[in-house]
Write a protein that holds these residues in place. Structure first.
Motif, PDB file in Angstrom:
ATOM      1  N   LEU A 203       0.833  -1.211   0.000  1.00  0.00           N
ATOM      2  CA  LEU A 203       0.000   0.000   0.000  1.00  0.00           C
ATOM      3  C   LEU A 203       0.864   1.257   0.000  1.00  0.00           C
ATOM      4  O   LEU A 203       0.572   2.237  -0.681  1.00  0.00           O
ATOM      5  CB  LEU A 203      -0.930   0.010   1.222  1.00  0.00           C
ATOM      6  CG  LEU A 203      -2.165  -0.882   1.110  1.00  0.00           C
ATOM      7  CD1 LEU A 203      -2.860  -1.003   2.456  1.00  0.00           C
ATOM      8  CD2 LEU A 203      -3.131  -0.343   0.068  1.00  0.00           C
ATOM      9  N   PHE A 204       1.946   1.210   0.770  1.00  0.00           N
ATOM     10  CA  PHE A 204       2.878   2.345   0.790  1.00  0.00           C
ATOM     11  C   PHE A 204       3.462   2.534  -0.617  1.00  0.00           C
ATOM     12  O   PHE A 204       3.496   3.653  -1.146  1.00  0.00           O
ATOM     13  CB  PHE A 204       4.001   2.089   1.801  1.00  0.00           C
ATOM     14  CG  PHE A 204       5.035   3.176   1.837  1.00  0.00           C
ATOM     15  CD1 PHE A 204       4.947   4.198   2.767  1.00  0.00           C
ATOM     16  CD2 PHE A 204       6.083   3.204   0.928  1.00  0.00           C
ATOM     17  CE1 PHE A 204       5.890   5.222   2.790  1.00  0.00           C
ATOM     18  CE2 PHE A 204       7.029   4.208   0.933  1.00  0.00           C
ATOM     19  CZ  PHE A 204       6.935   5.218   1.877  1.00  0.00           C
ATOM     20  N   ALA A 205       3.937   1.421  -1.203  1.00  0.00           N
ATOM     21  CA  ALA A 205       4.556   1.501  -2.537  1.00  0.00           C
ATOM     22  C   ALA A 205       3.560   2.052  -3.552  1.00  0.00           C
ATOM     23  O   ALA A 205       3.904   2.883  -4.392  1.00  0.00           O
ATOM     24  CB  ALA A 205       5.041   0.123  -2.971  1.00  0.00           C
ATOM     25  N   LEU A 206       2.318   1.612  -3.460  1.00  0.00           N
ATOM     26  CA  LEU A 206       1.272   2.062  -4.381  1.00  0.00           C
ATOM     27  C   LEU A 206       1.013   3.562  -4.219  1.00  0.00           C
ATOM     28  O   LEU A 206       0.917   4.301  -5.203  1.00  0.00           O
ATOM     29  CB  LEU A 206      -0.011   1.277  -4.097  1.00  0.00           C
ATOM     30  CG  LEU A 206      -1.293   1.750  -4.762  1.00  0.00           C
ATOM     31  CD1 LEU A 206      -1.236   1.491  -6.252  1.00  0.00           C
ATOM     32  CD2 LEU A 206      -2.504   1.047  -4.172  1.00  0.00           C
ATOM     33  N   ALA A 207       0.904   4.008  -2.974  1.00  0.00           N
ATOM     34  CA  ALA A 207       0.608   5.420  -2.732  1.00  0.00           C
ATOM     35  C   ALA A 207       1.795   6.300  -3.120  1.00  0.00           C
ATOM     36  O   ALA A 207       1.618   7.409  -3.608  1.00  0.00           O
ATOM     37  CB  ALA A 207       0.256   5.635  -1.259  1.00  0.00           C
ATOM     38  N   PHE A 208       3.002   5.775  -2.937  1.00  0.00           N
ATOM     39  CA  PHE A 208       4.211   6.557  -3.202  1.00  0.00           C
ATOM     40  C   PHE A 208       4.489   6.682  -4.694  1.00  0.00           C
ATOM     41  O   PHE A 208       4.830   7.760  -5.180  1.00  0.00           O
ATOM     42  CB  PHE A 208       5.395   5.897  -2.486  1.00  0.00           C
ATOM     43  CG  PHE A 208       6.684   6.649  -2.621  1.00  0.00           C
ATOM     44  CD1 PHE A 208       6.858   7.871  -1.992  1.00  0.00           C
ATOM     45  CD2 PHE A 208       7.725   6.141  -3.375  1.00  0.00           C
ATOM     46  CE1 PHE A 208       8.046   8.572  -2.113  1.00  0.00           C
ATOM     47  CE2 PHE A 208       8.916   6.825  -3.510  1.00  0.00           C
ATOM     48  CZ  PHE A 208       9.076   8.048  -2.873  1.00  0.00           C
ATOM     49  N   ASP A 209       4.348   5.580  -5.422  1.00  0.00           N
ATOM     50  CA  ASP A 209       4.713   5.591  -6.840  1.00  0.00           C
ATOM     51  C   ASP A 209       4.071   4.368  -7.495  1.00  0.00           C
ATOM     52  O   ASP A 209       4.615   3.266  -7.440  1.00  0.00           O
ATOM     53  CB  ASP A 209       6.247   5.541  -6.941  1.00  0.00           C
ATOM     54  CG  ASP A 209       6.761   5.387  -8.342  1.00  0.00           C
ATOM     55  OD1 ASP A 209       5.951   5.383  -9.279  1.00  0.00           O
ATOM     56  OD2 ASP A 209       7.989   5.267  -8.504  1.00  0.00           O
ATOM     57  N   GLU A 210       2.920   4.589  -8.117  1.00  0.00           N
ATOM     58  CA  GLU A 210       2.138   3.461  -8.636  1.00  0.00           C
ATOM     59  C   GLU A 210       2.870   2.687  -9.741  1.00  0.00           C
ATOM     60  O   GLU A 210       2.806   1.463  -9.788  1.00  0.00           O
ATOM     61  CB  GLU A 210       0.778   3.967  -9.154  1.00  0.00           C
ATOM     62  CG  GLU A 210      -0.100   2.842  -9.629  1.00  0.00           C
ATOM     63  CD  GLU A 210      -1.547   3.224  -9.840  1.00  0.00           C
ATOM     64  OE1 GLU A 210      -2.029   4.131  -9.144  1.00  0.00           O
ATOM     65  OE2 GLU A 210      -2.185   2.591 -10.695  1.00  0.00           O
ATOM     66  N   VAL A 211       3.605   3.414 -10.589  1.00  0.00           N
ATOM     67  CA  VAL A 211       4.287   2.739 -11.709  1.00  0.00           C
ATOM     68  C   VAL A 211       5.343   1.768 -11.176  1.00  0.00           C
ATOM     69  O   VAL A 211       5.410   0.603 -11.581  1.00  0.00           O
ATOM     70  CB  VAL A 211       4.925   3.779 -12.658  1.00  0.00           C
ATOM     71  CG1 VAL A 211       5.786   3.099 -13.712  1.00  0.00           C
ATOM     72  CG2 VAL A 211       3.841   4.602 -13.325  1.00  0.00           C
ATOM     73  N   SER A 212       6.148   2.258 -10.229  1.00  0.00           N
ATOM     74  CA  SER A 212       7.182   1.382  -9.668  1.00  0.00           C
ATOM     75  C   SER A 212       6.543   0.221  -8.906  1.00  0.00           C
ATOM     76  O   SER A 212       7.071  -0.896  -8.927  1.00  0.00           O
ATOM     77  CB  SER A 212       8.102   2.160  -8.732  1.00  0.00           C
ATOM     78  OG  SER A 212       8.802   3.117  -9.470  1.00  0.00           O
ATOM     79  N   ALA A 213       5.437   0.488  -8.250  1.00  0.00           N
ATOM     80  CA  ALA A 213       4.758  -0.582  -7.513  1.00  0.00           C
ATOM     81  C   ALA A 213       4.331  -1.684  -8.472  1.00  0.00           C
ATOM     82  O   ALA A 213       4.492  -2.876  -8.192  1.00  0.00           O
ATOM     83  CB  ALA A 213       3.550  -0.024  -6.765  1.00  0.00           C
ATOM     84  N   ARG A 214       3.819  -1.292  -9.637  1.00  0.00           N
ATOM     85  CA  ARG A 214       3.419  -2.304 -10.628  1.00  0.00           C
ATOM     86  C   ARG A 214       4.622  -3.101 -11.102  1.00  0.00           C
ATOM     87  O   ARG A 214       4.545  -4.312 -11.294  1.00  0.00           O
ATOM     88  CB  ARG A 214       2.745  -1.623 -11.820  1.00  0.00           C
ATOM     89  CG  ARG A 214       1.307  -1.206 -11.507  1.00  0.00           C
ATOM     90  CD  ARG A 214       0.745  -0.345 -12.605  1.00  0.00           C
ATOM     91  NE  ARG A 214       0.619  -1.037 -13.873  1.00  0.00           N
ATOM     92  CZ  ARG A 214       0.420  -0.439 -15.042  1.00  0.00           C
ATOM     93  NH1 ARG A 214       0.343   0.865 -15.109  1.00  0.00           N
ATOM     94  NH2 ARG A 214       0.309  -1.144 -16.140  1.00  0.00           N
ATOM     95  N   ALA A 215       5.766  -2.403 -11.264  1.00  0.00           N
ATOM     96  CA  ALA A 215       6.981  -3.096 -11.712  1.00  0.00           C
ATOM     97  C   ALA A 215       7.530  -4.025 -10.635  1.00  0.00           C
ATOM     98  O   ALA A 215       8.363  -4.878 -10.917  1.00  0.00           O
ATOM     99  CB  ALA A 215       8.043  -2.078 -12.117  1.00  0.00           C
TER     100      ALA A 215
END
Lengths: 269, 253
Positions: free
Chosen positions: A155-167
């Motif tokens: 959730l943190f990764a998604l809120a911080f930077d969605e593109v990187s979270a997907r990667a």
């Protein structure tokens, strides 16, 4: 009336418990919504909830049972619309919001006679919260906190930077859907307490206050919940002492807390 | 050597304009590839396609022997995007940002994650920033933190999209040195997008030159002696690129 006097009246205790549970939900979910520039989703969903309340009143069904599924449906509609229809999130929220209000007004005009009931949903009636709604809120708080704890890193990764979270292989669509569903459920139940017009303020103000001086993300989540709790308690206290509407008093308390947080943060830096 | 990436006849189209056309290549374990090309050549689109961040309009991608459509071994890959779209309001501490690189890897306990993060911050001369807000750091410092976020995954494949744009020359040297060290000591496969063809020649072993279509893919030495490349770039441009090229000369500490 002093704070301890609350506990002498069961309807006040119910109001305090319901308000506190809504505060925790709105506080933590609000941080995600504000950071992702989806602040007005509360407004949009509340307007849909208004349409649901009107429908419920028209058909003689308890409004919450109609507004809940309708708000959930609207949250999915916003999600799909912003994903597939080449529409930004705010525009998708605007469309759903307008349709919700328009639907509610049309239904209300078709069935004359429940305008007073409908009006109570516009500005909320925290003091009239039922026990069944409190049980629902307890379940919702437990589900939300479990979700946040278990999926904290994604959730943190998604809120911080969605593109990187997907990667990173984070299941972004699924997490977004769950966040939207939790927000929709919170709005549906909070509409009863603070009203259609004010529910989004409860999602935005505590989060905005928390973001003024947060040292890290955990701090922001915790302090948003605390700001929301303080707004509910101070608002209720003011409402009972000065015979003011509870929902509006809570929102104004939230605004003054935000102002305090902003001023403190401004002078500290 | 095992194949890490296999791409066959890849096509990516944006707004009806083909940005990657019929590109095929393979990347083996331990490779260090500089992916270069002019502006708008499709470099970022190619790496986004590799990571499943953009839909394919044709062709096939396999990562670690598994087709991209059903790929599940994301823990083996780390990505440093070209431009971090960070939100100035986001209240993330540097340590939190680095640890968030382990999203999707819940088996790594919080304490281990923090230890790894602190070690990486130390390697990148960023120890003193641990508790600071990420949004308050300079562009170069943020880039180093994001590199740490990528490296904390201990990836087998590291994909970087123009990672040194915001770095001053001194930090850039350290950045490249660290990447060379990771590549040589840990065998991490690196694909680095760059607009600076000459500069990447000092570090990467192979050059992948893209201009929507694959123009060249091979060792730098071959590139510099290629008559075909000389006719493509022109004698002067090729000389400029190759003049600075001194393979494997990167300082390691």
């Amino acid at each position: 009336m002093e704070f301890l006097d609350f506990f002498q009246y069961s309807f006040l205790v119910r109001a305090l418990i319901a308000g506190s549970l809504i505060a925790v939900l709105a506080g933590v979910l609000g941080v995600f919504l504000v950071l992702r520039k989806l602040s007005l989703i509360g407004d949009g969903l509340a307007h849909v909830s208004f349409g649901g309340v009107a429908l419920g009143l028209l058909f003689g069904v308890y409004p919450f049972y109609v507004s809940l599924p309708l708000t959930l449906l609207a949250s999915f509609f916003i999600f799909k619309l912003s994903q597939r229809a080449r529409i930004y999130g705010d525009a998708a929220i605007g469309i759903v919001s307008a349709v919700g209000v328009a639907g509610g007004v049309v239904v209300a005009s078709l069935a004359k006679g429940f305008n007073v009931d409908l009006f109570s949903y516009l500005f909320g009636s925290l003091l009239a919260v039922k026990s069944s709604e409190i049980y629902f809120l307890v379940l919702l708080v437990l589900l939300t906190l479990a979700f946040l704890v278990y999926y904290y890193r994604p959730l943190f990764a998604l809120a911080f930077d969605e593109v990187s979270a997907r990667a990173m292989g984070v299941k972004v669509a699924w997490l977004n859907s769950v966040l939207l569903v939790l927000s929709a459920l919170t709005v549906a139940v909070a509409v009863k307490a603070v009203g259609v017009m004010l529910v989004s303020a409860l999602l935005i103000l505590p989060a905005a206050a928390a973001l003024q001086g947060a040292k890290n993300f955990r701090w922001a989540l915790a302090s948003a919940a605390l700001f929301a709790l303080a707004a509910v308690w101070l608002g209720l206290l003011a409402a009972l002492n000065f015979n003011l509407p509870a929902g509006a008093s809570i929102v104004l308390a939230g605004f003054f807390l935000f102002l305090g947080a902003y001023t403190y943060s401004h002078f500290r830096s | 050597m095992s194949l890490i990436v296999r791409v066959e006849n890849l096509c990516v189209v944006y707004n009806e304009v083909p940005v990657v056309e019929g590109v095929s290549f393979t990347v083996s374990a331990g490779d260090y590839i500089g992916l270069a090309g002019p502006n708008g050549a499709g470099k970022s689109s190619l790496v986004k396609a590799l990571l499943g961040l953009t839909p394919l309009n044709g062709g096939k991608i396999e990562l670690f022997g598994q087709e991209l459509k059903s790929f599940s071994q994301w823990a083996k890959i780390a990505y440093l995007p070209q431009k971090h779209q960070h939100n100035l309001l986001f209240p993330a501490s540097v340590l939190e940002v680095v640890v968030s690189g382990l999203a999707g890897m819940p088996h790594i306990p919080a304490e281990t994650a923090k230890e790894r993060a602190r070690q990486l911050l130390q390697d990148l001369d960023m120890t003193e920033t641990e508790s600071k807000l990420f949004s308050r750091l300079s562009g170069g410092q943020q880039q180093r933190v994001l590199l740490a976020r990528a490296l904390i995954r201990e990836p087998q494949l590291l994909i970087l999209d123009e990672p040194t744009t915001a770095l001053d020359p001194q930090v850039r040297e350290k950045f490249f040195a660290l990447l060379s060290k990771i590549n040589q000591e840990k065998g991490t496969t690196i694909i680095m997008v760059t607009h600076d063809t000459a500069d990447i020649g000092r570090y990467a072993r192979s050059l992948f030159y893209l201009d929507a279509k694959l123009i060249f893919f091979g060792p730098f030495a071959d590139f510099c002696h290629s008559q075909a490349m000389e006719s493509y770039f022109g004698d002067f441009a090729q000389h400029l690129i190759c003049h600075q090229h001194a393979p494997h000369s990167a300082p390691l500490s």
